[in-house]
Write a protein that holds these residues in place. Structure first.
Motif, PDB file in Angstrom:
ATOM      1  N   GLU A  71      10.878 -16.373   9.058  1.00 21.16           N
ATOM      2  CA  GLU A  71      11.123 -15.036   9.609  1.00 21.16           C
ATOM      3  C   GLU A  71      10.010 -14.041   9.286  1.00 21.16           C
ATOM      4  OE1 GLU A  71      13.581 -13.910  11.573  1.00 21.16           O
ATOM      5  OE2 GLU A  71      14.505 -15.878  11.687  1.00 21.16           O
ATOM      6  N   GLY A  72       9.125 -14.404   8.343  1.00 21.92           N
ATOM      7  CA  GLY A  72       8.079 -13.473   7.926  1.00 21.92           C
ATOM      8  C   GLY A  72       8.629 -12.288   7.156  1.00 21.92           C
ATOM      9  N   ARG A  73       9.766 -12.474   6.497  1.00 20.12           N
ATOM     10  CA  ARG A  73      10.461 -11.402   5.776  1.00 20.12           C
ATOM     11  C   ARG A  73      10.535 -11.691   4.296  1.00 20.12           C
ATOM     12  NH1 ARG A  73      11.516  -6.966   8.842  1.00 20.12           N
ATOM     13  NH2 ARG A  73      12.012  -7.589  10.945  1.00 20.12           N
ATOM     14  N   ILE A  74      10.588 -10.622   3.502  1.00 18.82           N
ATOM     15  CA  ILE A  74      10.744 -10.710   2.060  1.00 18.82           C
ATOM     16  C   ILE A  74      12.234 -10.701   1.729  1.00 18.82           C
ATOM     17  CG2 ILE A  74      10.256  -9.537  -0.129  1.00 18.82           C
ATOM     18  CD1 ILE A  74       7.788 -10.693   1.287  1.00 18.82           C
ATOM     19  N   ALA A  75      12.644 -11.540   0.795  1.00 19.74           N
ATOM     20  CA  ALA A  75      14.062 -11.668   0.433  1.00 19.74           C
ATOM     21  C   ALA A  75      14.470 -10.651  -0.628  1.00 19.74           C
ATOM     22  CB  ALA A  75      14.362 -13.087  -0.045  1.00 19.74           C
ATOM     23  N   GLY A  76      14.302  -9.395  -0.327  1.00 18.80           N
ATOM     24  CA  GLY A  76      14.791  -8.333  -1.203  1.00 18.80           C
ATOM     25  C   GLY A  76      16.171  -7.924  -0.725  1.00 18.80           C
ATOM     26  N   ILE A  77      17.165  -8.054  -1.572  1.00 12.93           N
ATOM     27  CA  ILE A  77      18.546  -7.838  -1.155  1.00 12.93           C
ATOM     28  C   ILE A  77      18.776  -6.407  -0.677  1.00 12.93           C
ATOM     29  CG2 ILE A  77      20.962  -7.981  -1.869  1.00 12.93           C
ATOM     30  CD1 ILE A  77      19.341 -10.668  -1.680  1.00 12.93           C
ATOM     31  N   SER A  78      18.207  -5.431  -1.367  1.00 15.65           N
ATOM     32  CA  SER A  78      18.428  -4.042  -0.940  1.00 15.65           C
ATOM     33  C   SER A  78      17.861  -3.797   0.449  1.00 15.65           C
ATOM     34  CB  SER A  78      17.844  -3.058  -1.955  1.00 15.65           C
ATOM     35  OG  SER A  78      16.444  -3.218  -2.057  1.00 15.65           O
ATOM     36  N   GLY A  79      16.723  -4.389   0.770  1.00 18.28           N
ATOM     37  CA  GLY A  79      16.142  -4.241   2.098  1.00 18.28           C
ATOM     38  C   GLY A  79      16.940  -4.986   3.161  1.00 18.28           C
ATOM     39  N   ILE A  80      17.461  -6.148   2.798  1.00 16.24           N
ATOM     40  CA  ILE A  80      18.250  -6.937   3.746  1.00 16.24           C
ATOM     41  C   ILE A  80      19.548  -6.206   4.076  1.00 16.24           C
ATOM     42  CG2 ILE A  80      19.569  -9.079   4.013  1.00 16.24           C
ATOM     43  CD1 ILE A  80      17.289 -10.475   2.433  1.00 16.24           C
ATOM     44  N   VAL A  81      20.256  -5.741   3.047  1.00 16.75           N
ATOM     45  CA  VAL A  81      21.511  -5.018   3.276  1.00 16.75           C
ATOM     46  C   VAL A  81      21.235  -3.682   3.958  1.00 16.75           C
ATOM     47  CG1 VAL A  81      23.494  -3.932   2.144  1.00 16.75           C
ATOM     48  CG2 VAL A  81      22.726  -6.175   1.407  1.00 16.75           C
ATOM     49  N   GLY A  82      20.179  -2.986   3.552  1.00 13.15           N
ATOM     50  CA  GLY A  82      19.814  -1.720   4.191  1.00 13.15           C
ATOM     51  C   GLY A  82      19.544  -1.901   5.675  1.00 13.15           C
ATOM     52  N   GLY A  83      18.924  -3.023   6.049  1.00 15.34           N
ATOM     53  CA  GLY A  83      18.666  -3.317   7.454  1.00 15.34           C
ATOM     54  C   GLY A  83      19.931  -3.636   8.229  1.00 15.34           C
ATOM     55  N   LEU A  84      20.953  -4.100   7.519  1.00 14.78           N
ATOM     56  CA  LEU A  84      22.253  -4.317   8.173  1.00 14.78           C
ATOM     57  C   LEU A  84      22.937  -2.994   8.469  1.00 14.78           C
ATOM     58  CD1 LEU A  84      24.041  -7.305   6.391  1.00 14.78           C
ATOM     59  CD2 LEU A  84      23.464  -7.093   8.808  1.00 14.78           C
ATOM     60  N   LEU A  85      22.803  -2.054   7.544  1.00 17.82           N
ATOM     61  CA  LEU A  85      23.463  -0.761   7.695  1.00 17.82           C
ATOM     62  C   LEU A  85      22.770   0.116   8.737  1.00 17.82           C
ATOM     63  CD1 LEU A  85      24.204  -0.052   3.926  1.00 17.82           C
ATOM     64  CD2 LEU A  85      25.757  -0.995   5.647  1.00 17.82           C
ATOM     65  N   VAL A 125      19.677  -8.284  13.131  1.00 17.17           N
ATOM     66  CA  VAL A 125      20.909  -8.314  12.359  1.00 17.17           C
ATOM     67  C   VAL A 125      21.329  -9.738  12.004  1.00 17.17           C
ATOM     68  CG1 VAL A 125      23.377  -7.743  12.460  1.00 17.17           C
ATOM     69  CG2 VAL A 125      21.696  -6.119  13.281  1.00 17.17           C
ATOM     70  N   GLY A 126      21.081 -10.691  12.894  1.00 21.26           N
ATOM     71  CA  GLY A 126      21.560 -12.063  12.713  1.00 21.26           C
ATOM     72  C   GLY A 126      21.120 -12.712  11.415  1.00 21.26           C
ATOM     73  N   TRP A 127      19.826 -12.722  11.152  1.00 18.83           N
ATOM     74  CA  TRP A 127      19.346 -13.376   9.940  1.00 18.83           C
ATOM     75  C   TRP A 127      19.794 -12.629   8.690  1.00 18.83           C
ATOM     76  CZ3 TRP A 127      16.223 -11.252   6.245  1.00 18.83           C
ATOM     77  CH2 TRP A 127      15.541 -10.087   6.578  1.00 18.83           C
ATOM     78  N   ARG A 128      19.883 -11.301   8.781  1.00 21.80           N
ATOM     79  CA  ARG A 128      20.335 -10.510   7.635  1.00 21.80           C
ATOM     80  C   ARG A 128      21.796 -10.822   7.310  1.00 21.80           C
ATOM     81  NH1 ARG A 128      16.790  -6.108   6.587  1.00 21.80           N
ATOM     82  NH2 ARG A 128      15.241  -5.866   8.210  1.00 21.80           N
ATOM     83  N   LEU A 129      22.625 -10.890   8.338  1.00 17.72           N
ATOM     84  CA  LEU A 129      24.038 -11.199   8.156  1.00 17.72           C
ATOM     85  C   LEU A 129      24.203 -12.613   7.593  1.00 17.72           C
ATOM     86  CD1 LEU A 129      26.843 -10.026   8.504  1.00 17.72           C
ATOM     87  CD2 LEU A 129      26.865 -10.949  10.822  1.00 17.72           C
ATOM     88  N   ALA A 130      23.427 -13.562   8.111  1.00 22.15           N
ATOM     89  CA  ALA A 130      23.489 -14.939   7.608  1.00 22.15           C
ATOM     90  C   ALA A 130      23.100 -14.993   6.124  1.00 22.15           C
ATOM     91  CB  ALA A 130      22.568 -15.841   8.426  1.00 22.15           C
ATOM     92  N   PHE A 131      22.091 -14.231   5.740  1.00 17.31           N
ATOM     93  CA  PHE A 131      21.642 -14.221   4.345  1.00 17.31           C
ATOM     94  C   PHE A 131      22.737 -13.676   3.430  1.00 17.31           C
ATOM     95  CE2 PHE A 131      19.208 -13.145   0.617  1.00 17.31           C
ATOM     96  CZ  PHE A 131      18.174 -14.067   0.599  1.00 17.31           C
ATOM     97  N   VAL A 132      23.328 -12.537   3.815  1.00 14.57           N
ATOM     98  CA  VAL A 132      24.375 -11.920   2.996  1.00 14.57           C
ATOM     99  C   VAL A 132      25.618 -12.809   2.952  1.00 14.57           C
ATOM    100  CG1 VAL A 132      25.928  -9.942   2.809  1.00 14.57           C
ATOM    101  CG2 VAL A 132      23.508  -9.585   3.317  1.00 14.57           C
ATOM    102  N   LEU A 133      25.999 -13.394   4.090  1.00 15.50           N
ATOM    103  CA  LEU A 133      27.144 -14.309   4.100  1.00 15.50           C
ATOM    104  C   LEU A 133      26.880 -15.527   3.211  1.00 15.50           C
ATOM    105  CD1 LEU A 133      28.295 -14.156   7.821  1.00 15.50           C
ATOM    106  CD2 LEU A 133      29.432 -13.187   5.812  1.00 15.50           C
ATOM    107  N   GLY A 134      25.650 -15.998   3.186  1.00 15.59           N
ATOM    108  CA  GLY A 134      25.286 -17.101   2.298  1.00 15.59           C
ATOM    109  C   GLY A 134      25.429 -16.727   0.829  1.00 15.59           C
ATOM    110  N   LEU A 135      25.063 -15.481   0.498  1.00 14.27           N
ATOM    111  CA  LEU A 135      25.221 -15.016  -0.884  1.00 14.27           C
ATOM    112  C   LEU A 135      26.685 -15.000  -1.309  1.00 14.27           C
ATOM    113  CD1 LEU A 135      22.722 -12.013  -1.060  1.00 14.27           C
ATOM    114  CD2 LEU A 135      22.499 -14.232  -2.149  1.00 14.27           C
TER     115      LEU A 135
END
Length: 144
Positions: free
Chosen positions: A31-45, A53-63
């Motif tokens: 994805e060319g993205r950094i796995a920083g949780i605050s950035g991932i969740v912030g991008g969902l909000l 949204v898809g990859w972010r949601l998949a990452f958080v659901l995986g957590l």
């Protein structure tokens, strides 16, 4: 210093570190993205572009799903929290504020930024580790 040999788990800790490293490497390669949780969740909000949204949601659901899945296979350790709900809420808000202030969280700077040799991430990691050490020292030795 003594080691609690009953709870000393270098093999599972090493395996967990490998899984985190694998997940971080896959996210940056695919994805060319950094796995920083605050950035991932912030991008969902506050999504900024379509399809983000898809990859972010998949990452958080995986957590969330990973410990639940592991709990079906093995006995999860019992956690003990010696704090009130008020303390936990205030601590969570402070961590969130600090993540925004530092332009990232421990996972983004500590895991991903340091592995990319980012000077900004090194500075952020040194600051949040020093703040954590100081907080524990004050809370356990000066206020207790």
């Amino acid at each position: 210093m003594t080691i609690d040999w009953l709870h000393f788990t270098p093999a599972s800790s090493f395996a967990g570190g490998l899984l985190i490293g694998f997940a971080v490497a896959l996210l940056i390669l695919l994805e060319g993205r950094i796995a920083g949780i605050s950035g991932i969740v912030g991008g969902l909000l506050q999504p900024r572009r379509t399809g983000d949204v898809g990859w972010r949601l998949a990452f958080v659901l995986g957590l969330v799903a990973a410990p639940l899945a592991w709990g079906m296979l093995a006995l999860l350790p019992q956690g003990r929290i010696d704090a009130t709900w008020t303390t936990l809420v205030v601590a969570g808000l402070l961590v969130g504020f600090g993540s925004r202030l530092g332009s990232g969280c421990t996972s983004g700077h500590g895991v991903c930024g340091l592995s990319r040799l980012s000077p900004r991430s090194l500075a952020a990691t040194v600051v949040f580790m020093a703040a954590g050490f100081a907080t524990v020292f004050v809370a356990r030795h000066l206020l207790a």
